[in-house]
Design a protein around this motif. Structure first.
Motif, short mmCIF file in Angstrom:
data_model
loop_
_atom_site.label_atom_id
_atom_site.label_comp_id
_atom_site.label_asym_id
_atom_site.label_seq_id
_atom_site.Cartn_x
_atom_site.Cartn_y
_atom_site.Cartn_z
N ALA A 72 0.67 -1.13 -0.03
CA ALA A 72 0.01 -0.08 -0.03
C ALA A 72 0.84 1.21 -0.04
O ALA A 72 0.60 2.26 -0.73
CB ALA A 72 -0.95 -0.09 1.31
N LYS A 111 -8.92 5.03 6.33
CA LYS A 111 -8.31 4.16 6.19
C LYS A 111 -8.48 2.84 7.07
O LYS A 111 -8.62 1.66 6.81
CB LYS A 111 -6.79 4.23 6.20
CG LYS A 111 -6.24 4.85 4.85
CD LYS A 111 -4.94 4.66 4.44
CE LYS A 111 -4.70 5.05 3.21
NZ LYS A 111 -3.11 4.80 2.59
N SER A 115 -10.01 -0.37 5.32
CA SER A 115 -9.06 -1.68 5.39
C SER A 115 -9.83 -2.87 6.26
O SER A 115 -9.54 -3.92 6.07
CB SER A 115 -7.89 -1.27 5.56
OG SER A 115 -7.18 -0.42 4.73
N PRO A 294 -7.33 -0.58 0.49
CA PRO A 294 -8.01 -1.75 0.81
C PRO A 294 -7.77 -2.90 -0.14
O PRO A 294 -7.94 -4.10 0.17
CB PRO A 294 -9.49 -1.32 0.70
CG PRO A 294 -9.41 -0.06 1.07
CD PRO A 294 -8.16 0.66 0.41
N HIS A 297 -4.35 -4.30 1.45
CA HIS A 297 -4.70 -4.87 3.02
C HIS A 297 -5.82 -5.88 2.81
O HIS A 297 -5.77 -6.82 3.65
CB HIS A 297 -5.08 -3.62 3.69
CG HIS A 297 -4.46 -2.71 4.05
ND1 HIS A 297 -3.00 -2.89 5.01
CD2 HIS A 297 -4.11 -1.44 3.67
CE1 HIS A 297 -2.39 -1.92 5.01
NE2 HIS A 297 -2.79 -0.91 4.29
N GLU A 308 -5.98 -5.52 10.62
CA GLU A 308 -5.54 -4.96 9.45
C GLU A 308 -6.03 -3.47 9.24
O GLU A 308 -5.27 -2.79 8.60
CB GLU A 308 -6.14 -5.51 8.09
CG GLU A 308 -5.17 -5.50 6.99
CD GLU A 308 -3.97 -5.83 6.94
OE1 GLU A 308 -3.10 -5.08 6.58
OE2 GLU A 308 -3.43 -6.76 7.82
N ALA A 312 -3.51 -0.39 8.37
CA ALA A 312 -3.56 0.53 7.44
C ALA A 312 -3.23 1.86 8.05
O ALA A 312 -3.28 2.79 7.21
CB ALA A 312 -4.90 0.19 6.94
#
Length: 461
Positions: A72, A111, A115, A294, A297, A308, A312
């Motif tokens: 990412a 995020k 994610s 995403p 992730h 996660e 993220a």
């Protein structure tokens, strides 16, 4: 080329209006308040997850937490942090950086939610493999009636993943830092040669799939961030007396907008235009709310969605609050930000050249690795979008479109490319943010459940 510039400028202007600003920033603030800032209290835990303390090789997924974040980050820590910041300041002045900070802080919450949803609502592609991303959490979380949002994201996602800005700025860096100073005439043929070299190098990695991409990213991203960090710190130490002045100017100019063009008002004034400009460049830098993170992730090996999401959340801290701020300060303290007719990566190179012996060449090393790592990650994002639309057995066709776009990007003006990507990113954010806001209560429920389980001996390691 003038017609192309006009078209892409109109496209970007259409996409980046008040509704999108409300959706991205207003939606992010809603998620921040809805979660009661709880995820922010678990940043230490997020670091432990990233370090592999909770890794289980038997969990569903394809890559580790660290590899997912690296993949990412390899798309966000790139030209958004070098060319994007330079463009933000050259157009909007120092205050633009403040609004990039705002987008990053709000983006941390966004995020986390997007994610977490990428793991919570993973779906299966046509080959039966587990996949994550906005199109899958839309289908699995909201149902088939919302498929139009999933299709919208995937269509614009394929366009947004094209490496047009990264390649364009890498080409510009090679021309301005290496070729022109050494007496080489820059022509269409030299740009085409750069593109063909990148095509060969990129093809070797992206045709190998996610595992090869994540392997490269997990090795390249940490080392290039450290090198770039050291170089900028040297610049700031040499110009230490100027740092407090420009940190203060970033804050004061964020509300004064003294350096933003007066002929481009938004929401009735120049300040509104500066806020929009900073948010736009912040979105280009950290991609929070756009839906790209995403996609990476969602492939992490974990059976805990919240973990996660927490990992993220570290992304905007690293790429915008740290790396972008360092770039901005390097440009400001050296005074190059007031140079007329220079923006993008060339402006950052000018700052390095003024302070460091062979500084422009050291930056060239960073630019190369930033750009190339971004190429790998975006190719993966695009294939996932195409896989959702026409089937996993045909996703490899995207790689050929992607490779051809490298040639286009290296031979097209920067303004056209950045406007195109800005517009496409906006249309990616619409389905991502709508679905995330609608599914937010389920993330909150999962977060509370995870915190309770974290207190038990089973999770205390």
């Amino acid at each position: 080329m003038d017609k192309l510039n006009d078209f892409t400028a109109a496209f970007s202007s259409l996409a980046w209006g008040l509704p999108l600003l409300i959706l991205l920033i207003g939606g992010g603030l809603y998620l921040l308040i809805r979660s009661r800032f709880i995820p922010f209290r678990y940043l230490g835990h997020a670091v432990n997850v990233l370090r592999g303390k909770y890794d289980d090789p038997n969990d569903a997924g394809q890559i580790s937490h660290f590899q997912a974040l690296s993949t990412a980050l390899s798309s966000t820590i790139g030209m958004g942090n070098i060319a994007g910041v330079a463009l933000a300041i050259s157009v909007g002045g120092p205050g633009a950086m403040f609004w990039m900070w705002v987008s990053a802080i709000v983006g941390m919450s966004t995020k986390f939610f997007t994610s977490t949803l990428a793991i919570l609502y993973r779906g299966k592609d046509s080959n039966g493999e587990l996949q994550g991303g906005p199109m899958y959490f839309i289908m699995e979380g909201l149902g088939k009636n919302w498929k139009f949002l999933a299709v919208m994201f995937s269509v614009f996602g394929m366009m947004g993943a094209l490496p047009v800005v990264n390649v364009n700025q890498l080409k510009q860096a090679i021309n301005d830092i290496i070729l022109i100073p050494n007496g080489v005439e820059v022509t269409f043929n030299t740009n085409l040669t750069i593109a063909l070299v990148l095509v060969v190098f990129t093809s070797m990695v992206i045709l190998g799939g996610l595992k090869r991409i994540s392997k490269w990213a997990s090795k390249m991203v940490p080392s290039m961030v450290i090198l770039y960090f050291i170089l900028v710190i040297i610049i700031l130490v040499i110009n230490y007396a100027q740092v407090p002045k420009y940190l203060a100017l970033i804050v004061t100019d964020a509300f004064a907008a003294d350096y933003f063009p007066k002929d481009k008002p938004f929401l009735g004034g120049v300040l509104g235009a500066l806020i929009l400009h900073g948010i736009k460049r912040g979105a280009f830098s950290n991609e929070a709310g756009l839906g790209t993170a995403p996609l990476a992730h969602g492939a992490a090996k974990t059976d805990e969605p919240v973990r996660e999401g927490l990992v993220a959340m570290l992304g905007p801290v690293i790429d915008t609050l740290i790396v972008c701020t360092l770039t901005a300060l390097a440009i400001l303290v050296t005074g190059v930000w007031e140079t007329e007719g220079v923006n993008g990566v060339s402006l950052t190179a000018l700052a390095f050249q003024q302070v460091l012996p062979y500084g422009q060449y050291l930056l060239m090393i960073c630019v190369f690795f930033f750009s190339v790592s971004s190429l790998f990650s975006y190719a993966y994002y695009g294939t996932k979008c195409m896989s959702f639309l026409i089937g996993a057995d045909k996703k490899h066709y995207y790689n050929y479109i992607y490779i051809l776009s490298i040639i286009l990007a290296a031979t097209t003006p920067f303004e056209a490319m950045i406007n195109f990507i800005d517009g496409v990113f906006a249309f990616m954010a619409i389905p991502t943010m709508i679905a995330t806001i609608l599914l937010a209560p389920r993330v909150i429920k999962e977060l509370r459940s995870y915190i309770e389980r974290l207190k038990t001996s089973k999770y205390e390691r």
